[in-house]
Enzyme design. Structure first.
Site, PDB file in Angstrom:
ATOM      1  N   HIS A 167       0.831  -1.216   0.000  1.00  0.00           N
ATOM      2  CA  HIS A 167       0.000   0.000   0.000  1.00  0.00           C
ATOM      3  C   HIS A 167       0.864   1.266   0.000  1.00  0.00           C
ATOM      4  O   HIS A 167       0.413   2.302   0.489  1.00  0.00           O
ATOM      5  CB  HIS A 167      -0.952   0.028   1.209  1.00  0.00           C
ATOM      6  CG  HIS A 167      -1.660  -1.269   1.442  1.00  0.00           C
ATOM      7  ND1 HIS A 167      -2.881  -1.562   0.864  1.00  0.00           N
ATOM      8  CD2 HIS A 167      -1.301  -2.371   2.152  1.00  0.00           C
ATOM      9  CE1 HIS A 167      -3.250  -2.783   1.231  1.00  0.00           C
ATOM     10  NE2 HIS A 167      -2.303  -3.301   2.001  1.00  0.00           N
ATOM     11  N   SER A 195      14.720  21.931 -16.075  1.00  0.00           N
ATOM     12  CA  SER A 195      13.545  22.751 -16.330  1.00  0.00           C
ATOM     13  C   SER A 195      14.018  24.102 -16.849  1.00  0.00           C
ATOM     14  O   SER A 195      15.054  24.613 -16.414  1.00  0.00           O
ATOM     15  CB  SER A 195      12.764  22.932 -15.025  1.00  0.00           C
ATOM     16  OG  SER A 195      11.972  24.102 -15.102  1.00  0.00           O
ATOM     17  N   LYS A 221      15.837  21.802 -10.908  1.00  0.00           N
ATOM     18  CA  LYS A 221      15.174  20.567 -11.324  1.00  0.00           C
ATOM     19  C   LYS A 221      16.073  19.602 -12.086  1.00  0.00           C
ATOM     20  O   LYS A 221      16.868  19.989 -12.921  1.00  0.00           O
ATOM     21  CB  LYS A 221      13.965  20.894 -12.228  1.00  0.00           C
ATOM     22  CG  LYS A 221      12.807  21.539 -11.512  1.00  0.00           C
ATOM     23  CD  LYS A 221      12.131  20.644 -10.475  1.00  0.00           C
ATOM     24  CE  LYS A 221      11.200  19.644 -11.108  1.00  0.00           C
ATOM     25  NZ  LYS A 221       9.941  20.230 -11.535  1.00  0.00           N
ATOM     26  N   GLU A 225       9.703   8.586 -17.157  1.00  0.00           N
ATOM     27  CA  GLU A 225       8.350   9.128 -17.374  1.00  0.00           C
ATOM     28  C   GLU A 225       7.852   8.807 -18.775  1.00  0.00           C
ATOM     29  O   GLU A 225       6.692   8.439 -18.983  1.00  0.00           O
ATOM     30  CB  GLU A 225       8.349  10.652 -17.171  1.00  0.00           C
ATOM     31  CG  GLU A 225       8.475  11.078 -15.726  1.00  0.00           C
ATOM     32  CD  GLU A 225       8.570  12.594 -15.606  1.00  0.00           C
ATOM     33  OE1 GLU A 225       7.635  13.186 -15.067  1.00  0.00           O
ATOM     34  OE2 GLU A 225       9.574  13.179 -16.048  1.00  0.00           O
TER      35      GLU A 225
END
Ligand code: ARG
Length: 497
Positions: free
Chosen positions: A193, A314, A320, A327
């Site tokens: 979980h 970024s 970043k 992704e």
């Protein structure tokens, strides 16, 4: 209807075009496909020329030229068989094969003039062959149809791509085995979980990925057996009146079996669906791995680093480092699932035998193969180069009362029933939370207030190392078990090499 279309001059120039891309320069004429002698490829029974829009709409050469090499390989085998069976003369066949080899050289050199008016790769090659060798080229199609020809081309092509994909999978898995081997003692929280559950080693986690990919490899190896069956000889749908010998062509083309029914052979694309289905499961696995890497790279987890070459920055936020590659792989899984749905939907209502619908099998299959191959190439380099942040992983494991089950198991060994032990540990965890400390930081006296079955040996079982070492059986996270799993994994991987 009217539309302009082009005769692309080489395979690359046309790679990204599709059957619906008509916005090109040279117009095609309102006529049935003709070879360079002006002879129609199939127009004999027609009283009216094909509409030029329809010719462009129905053409597949924009994408099926990707099969050129396999198409020519199939044609050479077919011609050789026609000679062996005395259907064509040795002289004619030698001329045809010489011509086909020249066509291949032209295509590979980018000098081939692809024509949309000639509809597909098969007629483009045959027409050019006849240009080169003259009328004898028109004998090549004896005892054959584009229906068994295209089914053969797809299988030859997909067999090669499957081998390439299996090789990439083996490379990736072998990198994961090396990574796991280095981290059989690197402790991290195991989750259920997404809540800290029990300590595991990072090596154990990596070996879970290995197992997922191992089954994917088995699925592709198995699918390859059904890809590698030969449709050639089925002709249009019913077989041919010529005394062909399909075992000759099958042997020449390296097929391990021959499709046993001509109607089935020219029409079904279940082998492509099966491949795409195995590819979808594999992409689903890679997407899960991506998701973990993305989470673990966040400042909140801070479990791993991946090399900078797999990340981007970024344009606005200087701090970043974005995990673009995982992704994208997660995103690309969706594409492959979509292609599986496309192929299933394409097939579901088709009566026997070949229908033009099947021309729509190629672009989804190409996209599936390209997407999967790209994702595997990225993973084969990226995944084995993950660096775990050992201290952060350990600190996170300390935070979640990950050894609570170990304490319960300890009590059971000292004669407490498991359900009672569960309750005792629950009280101990509540005290730990109240005091802001781990179970192993509570004093013996504090622990003993919950049960007199607790002795001073309890702390051995509350350490993370003790917790790992205790799970010492096949499939468990104990370091020696994971080491053995790596050894076994190396031996199991050899089956695919
Ligand atoms: N371009 C066709 C395809 O991709 C080749 C077979 C065409 N056969 C036919 N009878 N029109 O399926």
């Amino acid at each position: 209807m009217n539309a302009n279309s082009s005769n692309p001059s080489n395979p690359d120039s046309n790679k990204n075009s599709s059957a619906t891309d008509f916005s090109t320069d040279a117009p095609i004429t309102n006529a049935a496909p003709q070879n360079s002698q002006g002879q129609q490829m199939w127009g004999g029974r027609f009283s009216e020329a094909t509409d030029s829009f329809v010719a462009a709409f129905t053409a597949s050469v924009g994408f099926d030229q990707r099969f050129a090499r396999h198409d020519i390989q199939g044609s050479i085998a077919h011609a050789t068989m026609l000679k062996e069976c005395d259907i064509l003369s040795a002289e004619d066949v030698a001329t045809i094969i010489g011509g086909l080899q020249q066509v291949l050289r032209e295509i590979e050199a980018g000098e081939f003039n692809w024509s949309i008016a000639l509809e597909d790769v098969h007629m483009n090659v045959e027409s050019r062959l006849t240009d080169i060798v003259g009328a004898v080229g028109k004998k090549l199609h004896t005892g054959r149809s584009r229906n068994d020809q295209v089914a053969t081309d797809i299988r030859l092509w997909l067999r090669e791509e499957t081998d390439n994909i299996i090789a990439l999978l083996v490379r990736l898995q072998s990198g994961l085995l090396d990574l796991a081997e280095q981290h059989t003692d690197t402790i991290m929280p195991g989750f259920t979980h997404l809540q800290t559950a029990q300590p595991v080693s990072f090596g154990h986690h990596v070996m879970a990925w290995f197992e997922m990919l191992y089954r994917d490899t088995e699925r592709l190896v198995d699918a390859r057996r059904r890809i590698n069956q030969m449709p050639l000889g089925s002709a249009a749908l019913a077989g041919t009146t010529f005394p062909i010998d399909r075992t000759i062509t099958a042997k020449l083309l390296g097929f391990e079996g021959i499709c046993q029914n001509s109607l089935d052979a020219v029409s079904d694309r279940d082998f492509a669906i099966e491949f795409t289905s195995a590819a979808s499961i594999l992409m689903m696995h890679m997407s899960r791995m991506s998701e973990e890497i993305i989470l673990w790279m966040s400042a909140q987890f801070n479990f791993v680093q991946i090399p900078d070459r797999f990340c981007t920055g970024s344009s606005i936020m200087p701090q970043k480092k974005n995990p673009d590659v995982p992704e994208l792989v997660r995103g690309k899984a969706a594409r492959v699932f979509g292609q599986l749905m496309t192929l299933l939907s394409l097939m579901k209502s088709q009566p026997l035998a070949y229908n033009k619908d099947n021309q729509e099998d190629k672009e989804p299959l190409f996209d599936c193969v390209d997407t999967l191959t790209g994702s595997l190439l990225a993973f084969a380099d990226m995944l084995p180069n993950i660096t775990p942040n050992k201290e952060n992983m350990r600190a996170a494991t300390m935070k979640g009362y990950a050894t609570a089950t170990d304490l319960a198991d300890y009590l059971v060994r000292n004669g407490v029933a498991f359900r009672d032990a569960h309750e005792v540990v629950g009280h101990a965890v509540a005290l730990g939370i109240k005091e802001g400390v781990d179970l192993s930081d509570l004093s013996l006296a504090q622990l003993q207030q919950f049960s007199d079955a607790i002795g001073d040996d309890v702390f051995e079982y509350l350490t993370l190392e003790g917790s790992l070492a205790a799970r010492d059986h096949l499939g468990g996270t104990a370091p020696n078990q994971v080491k053995q799993a790596v050894v076994n994994g190396r031996a199991r991987l050899k089956v695919f090499a």
